[in-house]
Design a protein around this motif. Structure first.
Motif, mmCIF file in Angstrom:
data_model
loop_
_atom_site.group_PDB
_atom_site.id
_atom_site.type_symbol
_atom_site.label_atom_id
_atom_site.label_comp_id
_atom_site.label_asym_id
_atom_site.label_seq_id
_atom_site.Cartn_x
_atom_site.Cartn_y
_atom_site.Cartn_z
ATOM 1 N N ARG A 1 2.108 6.967 -6.493
ATOM 2 C CA ARG A 1 0.967 7.708 -7.053
ATOM 3 C C ARG A 1 1.107 9.213 -6.745
ATOM 4 N NH1 ARG A 1 -4.166 8.052 -4.651
ATOM 5 N NH2 ARG A 1 -2.936 8.596 -2.809
ATOM 6 N N GLN B 1 -6.319 11.740 -11.434
ATOM 7 C CA GLN B 1 -7.399 12.325 -10.630
ATOM 8 C C GLN B 1 -6.826 13.212 -9.536
ATOM 9 O OE1 GLN B 1 -9.044 8.454 -9.621
ATOM 10 N NE2 GLN B 1 -11.014 9.053 -10.494
ATOM 11 N N ARG C 1 -7.959 9.399 -1.227
ATOM 12 C CA ARG C 1 -7.989 7.967 -0.915
ATOM 13 C C ARG C 1 -6.902 7.235 -1.680
ATOM 14 N NH1 ARG C 1 -12.274 6.742 1.970
ATOM 15 N NH2 ARG C 1 -14.028 8.187 1.953
ATOM 16 N N HIS C 2 -6.523 6.103 -1.133
ATOM 17 C CA HIS C 2 -5.517 5.253 -1.761
ATOM 18 C C HIS C 2 -5.934 4.853 -3.177
ATOM 19 C CE1 HIS C 2 -2.622 2.044 -2.259
ATOM 20 N NE2 HIS C 2 -3.590 1.187 -2.422
ATOM 21 N N GLU C 3 -7.236 4.743 -3.409
ATOM 22 C CA GLU C 3 -7.750 4.167 -4.661
ATOM 23 C C GLU C 3 -7.687 5.116 -5.849
ATOM 24 O OE1 GLU C 3 -9.318 4.212 -1.769
ATOM 25 O OE2 GLU C 3 -9.319 2.097 -1.178
ATOM 26 N N ILE C 4 -7.570 6.424 -5.634
ATOM 27 C CA ILE C 4 -7.670 7.314 -6.791
ATOM 28 C C ILE C 4 -6.354 7.343 -7.572
ATOM 29 C CG2 ILE C 4 -9.406 8.731 -5.600
ATOM 30 C CD1 ILE C 4 -7.254 10.994 -5.728
ATOM 31 N N SER C 5 -6.459 7.684 -8.847
ATOM 32 C CA SER C 5 -5.299 7.649 -9.742
ATOM 33 C C SER C 5 -4.461 8.927 -9.612
ATOM 34 C CB SER C 5 -5.773 7.503 -11.186
ATOM 35 O OG SER C 5 -6.412 8.697 -11.592
ATOM 36 N N VAL D 1 0.820 -1.212 0.000
ATOM 37 C CA VAL D 1 0.000 0.000 0.000
ATOM 38 C C VAL D 1 0.859 1.269 0.000
ATOM 39 C CG1 VAL D 1 -1.732 1.327 1.273
ATOM 40 C CG2 VAL D 1 -1.966 -1.144 1.062
ATOM 41 N N SER E 1 -4.684 4.785 4.888
ATOM 42 C CA SER E 1 -3.860 5.089 3.712
ATOM 43 C C SER E 1 -4.310 6.358 2.997
ATOM 44 C CB SER E 1 -3.899 3.902 2.746
ATOM 45 O OG SER E 1 -5.236 3.612 2.394
ATOM 46 N N SER F 1 0.930 4.178 -2.856
ATOM 47 C CA SER F 1 0.473 5.539 -2.547
ATOM 48 C C SER F 1 1.575 6.559 -2.811
ATOM 49 C CB SER F 1 0.033 5.636 -1.081
ATOM 50 O OG SER F 1 -1.167 4.939 -0.873
#
Ligand code: NI
Length: 202
Positions: free
Chosen positions: A88, A193, A186-190, A81, A170, A85
């Motif tokens: 990213r 984004q 959030r951890h999930e965004i690219s 994770v 995260s 992160s």
């Protein structure tokens, strides 16, 4: 079909339709309660911290006034994770070009026992040339994490005592030049984004 059964058939389909709609409403993710996170009280996120940089120097939040801080809490031994992160975040900064110069990316460790200044120095270089890593005493780290509402806890390990994982939230936090909380990612965004949102926040 006999006319007398028509109302029953209509009632059956109406019930099926209502049941289906209810199921869809329940399944749509946006209608489910959000996981516990910084959403609840944005105004209360952040605050003073006193930590130590990779050169062993004391660093406080006040040292970053006038710059945006992009803060992530993680640790160097994190298998997945954290690297994702941090990579990213670095990619998002690269997408911003010169605008990114106003943003100071910061990693605050949640594993101060293993993340010494020496360990962190080697770790952050791999992600971004301007990424600053901060560690401190367990008490200093706990205080910083509490201010940012970051959860972290050592996970159970079957192996050697020094071979453990640390569960942690995260989120990446964007703090303004005045040190106040602006938004979190959030951890999930690219990276794309994130870069778009950073661009409009600056
Ligand atoms: Ni991690």
């Amino acid at each position: 079909m006999p006319a007398g059964r028509l109302p029953l058939v209509i009632a059956f389909f109406a019930a099926a339709l209502i049941g289906g709609l209810a199921a869809v409403a329940w399944l749509v993710p946006t209608q489910r309660p959000a996981a516990p996170g910084p959403m609840a009280q944005n105004a209360a996120i952040g605050g003073p911290f006193t930590l130590v940089d990779v050169n062993g120097r004391t660093v406080t939040d006040a040292d970053f006034r006038g710059r945006y801080m992009l803060i992530y809490f993680g640790y160097a031994y994190c298998p997945d994770v954290c690297p994702m992160s941090l990579a990213r975040n670095a990619a998002a900064l690269d997408l911003l070009g010169e605008k990114a110069d106003r943003i100071q990316p910061i990693l605050i460790t949640v594993d101060p026992e293993r993340d010494t200044p020496q360990v962190l120095e080697g770790y952050v270089e791999a992600f971004h040339p301007r990424l600053i890593a901060l560690t401190g005493t367990p008490e200093q780290i706990a205080a910083a994490a509490k201010a940012y509402r970051v959860y972290y806890a050592k996970a159970q390990s079957d192996g050697a005592a020094e071979d453990y994982l640390v569960d942690h939230s995260s989120f990446t936090y964007l703090m303004g030049p005045d040190g106040k909380f602006l938004q979190f990612f959030r951890h999930e965004i690219s990276a794309e984004q994130m870069a778009e949102r950073l661009k409009s926040a600056l």
